[in-house]
Design a protein around this motif. Sequence first.
Motif: not given
Length: 382
Positions: A75-76, A93, A97, A103, A123
Amino acid sequence: MAIVSREGVRYSDLSGNPVVKETRRVSREDIVVDKGGHRHFMLKEIMDQPQAMTAALKDRADFANGRPADVMQLERVVLIGCGTSLHAAQVGRHYIERLAGIPAEAESASEFRYRDPIIGPRTLVVSIGQSGETADTVAAMHLAREKGATLITICNAEESQAARVADGALYMHAGLEVGVASTKTFVASLTILQLLSVYLAETTRRLVDQMARGPGLIGEVLAEANLYSSLARRIGHYDNFLFLGRGANAAIASEGALKLKEISYIHAEGYPAGEMKHGPIALIDPEMCTVALAPRDDLRDKTLSNIKEVKARGGLVVAVLTKGDDEAASEVDFPLFIPQAPDLLMPLVTTVPLQLLSYYIALLRGCDVDQPRNLAKSVTVE
């Protein structure tokens, strides 16, 4: 515990129970300390960066099997680190993305535990650290483990605490870094973050080919290292520096400011260029030197606007620009040119001029480049 006697060495845990240890072969590269003909280890390690990037890529850029099923469930991604490693996380990051469409967030490992972060089995937590022994980072990893997250560490030391805590380790293979201020391990970290992002993405051959160009592009910048010694003599007397960048280069601006303050003891701040009007512009005067990252990319025109605002207020501007950008060069006092690079590689290429500039300014000021005051290579206490 290790019990050393004339008969040999025995190992046990703290309760006295025997522990079996396996012999590990240490390569020559792990233990040889040599400046390679350079005046300082830091300069040698800056010059070693093309090889460091090549080593980080070696035997890894094979994505023929696509994305594994468990990756699809993410999910991220949360990236954590301290100091230079935090700046690498901030660049990472952007990579994750933009390339993988997942995310992502970057956070200081020293602050991570103070807010009960919302993480779980879907995660991916990526810790970044040169030594794998940074106390705050290891403690943050333990918290992520308690909350059920998947853990990956990026580090330069096998069998470190971080490697033992994590589910998997991506080693930099950068070789021994003696200088306290991280240089080649930063480039290696960015390289591995690129690889991880491409691995998480629907990868394309184009991205892999772009990464292969990185060592050569860094080498082009290093070939002109002597220019930075001359520039240091022109601006090394300034006591205040402002570093500006946009996008992924905002993190590189922060890294440039950190390098300068670490080894030359000059007050320096790194800011996203878009934040300049929200406070830092009040500092601009003839006593402030601004270093702007304005390579030819989608954000170049916006950063050029910031440069013009600095000049209108009497500030001195050093700018990292793409070769051939005569328009931007005409707006600054001292242009530093880099080769045209793909967006994926731009943070790697813009990093090198800031390292060289910091090194030569510190040298001019008579500072201990390899062992700056008050700093340690690995921060093992909170």
